[in-house]
Design a protein around this motif. Structure first.
Motif, short mmCIF file in Angstrom:
data_model
loop_
_atom_site.label_atom_id
_atom_site.label_comp_id
_atom_site.label_asym_id
_atom_site.label_seq_id
_atom_site.Cartn_x
_atom_site.Cartn_y
_atom_site.Cartn_z
N ALA A 35 -19.93 12.07 31.23
CA ALA A 35 -18.99 11.85 30.34
C ALA A 35 -17.92 12.66 30.29
O ALA A 35 -16.79 12.19 30.24
N LEU A 36 -18.14 13.84 30.49
CA LEU A 36 -17.25 14.89 30.28
C LEU A 36 -16.19 14.75 31.57
O LEU A 36 -15.00 14.76 31.31
N LEU A 37 -16.55 14.48 32.78
CA LEU A 37 -15.80 14.30 33.84
C LEU A 37 -14.98 13.17 33.71
O LEU A 37 -13.80 13.17 34.23
N LEU A 102 -3.11 2.50 29.76
CA LEU A 102 -4.47 1.57 29.42
C LEU A 102 -5.52 2.24 30.02
O LEU A 102 -6.79 2.30 29.63
N ALA A 103 -5.38 2.74 31.48
CA ALA A 103 -6.51 3.19 32.01
C ALA A 103 -6.94 4.33 31.69
O ALA A 103 -8.18 4.62 31.25
N GLY A 104 -6.24 5.27 31.17
CA GLY A 104 -6.41 6.57 30.17
C GLY A 104 -7.14 6.36 29.17
O GLY A 104 -8.16 7.08 28.83
N ILE A 105 -6.71 5.33 28.37
CA ILE A 105 -7.49 5.05 26.98
C ILE A 105 -8.81 4.51 27.40
O ILE A 105 -9.81 4.96 26.60
N GLY A 106 -8.88 3.69 28.39
CA GLY A 106 -10.18 3.10 28.64
C GLY A 106 -11.15 4.27 29.15
O GLY A 106 -12.42 4.41 28.73
N LEU A 107 -10.78 5.36 30.01
CA LEU A 107 -11.69 6.35 30.42
C LEU A 107 -12.06 7.19 29.19
O LEU A 107 -13.11 7.68 29.23
N ILE A 108 -10.98 7.46 28.55
CA ILE A 108 -11.48 8.44 27.32
C ILE A 108 -12.34 7.85 26.54
O ILE A 108 -13.42 8.35 26.03
N ALA A 109 -12.17 6.49 26.13
CA ALA A 109 -13.02 5.89 25.06
C ALA A 109 -14.58 5.64 26.11
O ALA A 109 -15.63 5.69 25.37
N GLY A 110 -14.50 5.30 26.91
CA GLY A 110 -15.75 5.38 27.72
C GLY A 110 -16.54 6.39 27.81
O GLY A 110 -17.74 6.69 27.65
N ASN A 118 -23.83 5.88 24.11
CA ASN A 118 -23.58 4.37 23.73
C ASN A 118 -23.45 3.69 25.14
O ASN A 118 -22.48 3.93 25.92
N PRO A 119 -24.39 2.78 25.41
CA PRO A 119 -24.29 2.07 26.69
C PRO A 119 -23.17 1.19 27.00
O PRO A 119 -22.73 0.93 28.11
N LYS A 120 -22.37 0.94 26.10
CA LYS A 120 -21.11 0.23 26.22
C LYS A 120 -20.10 1.07 26.86
O LYS A 120 -19.09 0.43 27.59
N GLY A 121 -20.25 2.34 26.92
CA GLY A 121 -19.20 3.28 27.90
C GLY A 121 -19.36 2.98 29.14
O GLY A 121 -18.49 3.23 29.71
N ILE A 122 -20.51 2.24 29.54
CA ILE A 122 -20.35 2.03 31.25
C ILE A 122 -19.30 0.82 31.55
O ILE A 122 -18.71 1.15 32.40
N TYR A 123 -19.35 0.06 30.63
CA TYR A 123 -18.21 -1.16 31.03
C TYR A 123 -17.03 -0.84 30.63
O TYR A 123 -15.95 -0.97 31.40
N VAL A 124 -16.64 0.19 29.44
CA VAL A 124 -15.36 0.48 29.15
C VAL A 124 -14.83 1.25 30.11
O VAL A 124 -13.75 1.57 30.61
N GLY A 125 -15.63 2.28 30.54
CA GLY A 125 -15.21 3.33 31.78
C GLY A 125 -15.01 2.67 32.94
O GLY A 125 -14.12 3.08 33.49
N THR A 126 -15.70 1.72 33.45
CA THR A 126 -15.66 0.98 34.55
C THR A 126 -14.27 0.21 34.64
O THR A 126 -13.51 0.20 35.70
N VAL A 173 -16.99 4.80 39.80
CA VAL A 173 -18.30 5.00 40.14
C VAL A 173 -19.41 5.62 39.15
O VAL A 173 -20.23 5.60 38.80
N LEU A 174 -18.64 6.77 38.50
CA LEU A 174 -19.09 7.61 37.50
C LEU A 174 -19.93 6.93 36.41
O LEU A 174 -20.96 7.05 36.13
N PRO A 175 -18.97 5.91 35.53
CA PRO A 175 -19.56 4.96 34.80
C PRO A 175 -20.80 4.22 35.13
O PRO A 175 -21.55 3.94 34.10
#
Length: 207
Positions: A35-37, A102-110, A118-126, A173-175
């Motif tokens: 998550a930190l990465l 938008l990509a930055g916001i998605g990665l930060i939120a994910g 929170n499992p939703k972070g998988i999809y938001v981060g992806t 890949v990470l999320p």
């Protein structure tokens, strides 16, 4: 006459399946590292996009200075080639800025969601990582319009493209890792999952 005595052997015994419950230890520490990465990648991408929105004025002699610098280093490039290169890279700049933010916001939120399991972070981060890949593709499209024999100009452009591609693949890949790791899944669910294995045992009885 009485019926003959018969003995019946029961060989037809149903097989029984006994589940063996093996607890899987949640990998909470590894999930937080991932998550930190993702958060670091998101902050980097967001910063690139946000800084690009700041107004920047190109000095009148900017292209000439760049050409002179390259020619001093042994390159054979004209002022027109340098100008064409920078204009080509700026052709889709407005779209890239929006995508990067938008990509930055998605990665930060994910990343934040995954940090708090929170499992939703998988999809938001992806989604955020995929947007970075799209940004890299747009850079490639812009560079394809540049016609120059200068190795420095081409290399500098594709270095940026390579950086964004690597970041995009990495952040995509990470999320997704929790989907392929039982320990990370258990950490997301906040309790140990049970890995059920089935063992077949044959019981025979004789009557």
């Amino acid at each position: 006459m009485s019926a003959p005595l018969s003995i019946k052997w029961d060989d037809d015994v149903e097989d029984s399946k006994v589940p063996i419950e093996i607890p899987i230890k949640p990998q909470n520490g590894l999930l937080k590292i991932i998550a930190l990465l993702i958060l670091v990648g998101g902050i980097l991408v967001f910063s690139i996009g946000a800084l690009a929105f700041m107004p920047q004025e190109v000095p009148p002699d900017f292209y000439e200075e760049q050409a002179n610098t390259m020619n001093t280093a042994g390159q054979n490039v004209t002022v027109e080639e340098v100008q064409q290169f920078f204009e080509a890279t700026e052709k889709y700049a407005d779209i890239q800025r929006v995508i990067e933010v938008l990509a930055g916001i998605g990665l930060i939120a994910g990343g934040a969601m995954l940090y708090f399991a929170n499992p939703k972070g998988i999809y938001v981060g992806t989604i955020g990582g995929s947007l970075v890949i799209i940004d890299a593709i747009i850079i490639t499209v812009g560079l394809s319009a540049v016609e120059t024999e200068s190795f420095v100009l081409v290399a500098s452009g594709y270095m940026l493209q390579g950086l964004m591609s690597t970041c995009g693949v990495f952040c995509t890949v990470l999320p997704l890792l929790p989907l392929f790791s039982s320990g990370l899944k258990a950490a997301l669910n906040n309790h140990p999952e049970l890995n059920l294995k089935t063992r077949e045992t044959n019981n025979s009885s004789e009557e």
